[in-house]
Design a protein around this motif. Structure first.
Motif, PDB file in Angstrom:
ATOM      1  N   SER A   1      43.052  35.987  44.030  1.00  0.00           N
ATOM      2  CA  SER A   1      42.412  37.300  44.133  1.00  0.00           C
ATOM      3  C   SER A   1      41.273  37.426  43.136  1.00  0.00           C
TER       4      SER A   1
ATOM      5  N   LEU B   1      34.520  37.806  52.039  1.00  0.00           N
ATOM      6  CA  LEU B   1      35.152  37.265  50.836  1.00  0.00           C
ATOM      7  C   LEU B   1      34.088  37.020  49.769  1.00  0.00           C
TER       8      LEU B   1
ATOM      9  N   LYS C   1      36.118  41.122  57.119  1.00  0.00           N
ATOM     10  CA  LYS C   1      36.560  40.464  55.895  1.00  0.00           C
ATOM     11  C   LYS C   1      35.396  39.686  55.293  1.00  0.00           C
TER      12      LYS C   1
ATOM     13  N   PHE D   1      39.062  47.552  41.305  1.00  0.00           N
ATOM     14  CA  PHE D   1      39.373  46.933  42.585  1.00  0.00           C
ATOM     15  C   PHE D   1      40.120  45.630  42.416  1.00  0.00           C
TER      16      PHE D   1
ATOM     17  N   ASP E   1      41.062  42.429  45.248  1.00  0.00           N
ATOM     18  CA  ASP E   1      40.868  41.978  46.624  1.00  0.00           C
ATOM     19  C   ASP E   1      41.106  40.478  46.712  1.00  0.00           C
ATOM     20  N   ASP E   2      41.229  39.999  47.937  1.00  0.00           N
ATOM     21  CA  ASP E   2      41.375  38.568  48.165  1.00  0.00           C
ATOM     22  C   ASP E   2      40.124  37.839  47.684  1.00  0.00           C
TER      23      ASP E   2
END
Length: 81
Positions: A69, A44, A42, A6, A8-9
């Motif tokens: 990221s 995080l 979202k 993965f 992601d942000d």
């Protein structure tokens, strides 16, 4: 055995997101290139917390921060028949 990969942000990305405050979960407004807008959930994660959470579930995992990221590779626990 299956692996999960993965990208992601990371937490630094929150500065560029427009938050929506009228929902029960963390939601941001995302605009696509065609101008349409969507609300998306979202959550995080930071690399250390995500690593700990997955390991607590029995996953073998490597997660690291990269610029704005996070990237990672994880394997679920082995299930015996």
């Amino acid at each position: 055995m299956a692996e999960v990969i993965f990208i992601d942000d990371g937490p630094a990305a929150v500065a560029s997101e427009e938050g929506v405050t009228d929902g029960p979960v963390p939601t941001v407004l995302r605009q696509l290139d065609d101008g349409s807008q969507y609300r998306i959930v979202k959550v995080l994660h930071d690399a250390r917390t995500l690593t700990g959470d997955l390991r607590a579930l029995g996953w073998m995992v490597r997660v690291r921060a990269l610029d704005r990221s996070i990237i990672g590779v994880a394997e679920p626990p082995v299930r015996r028949a």
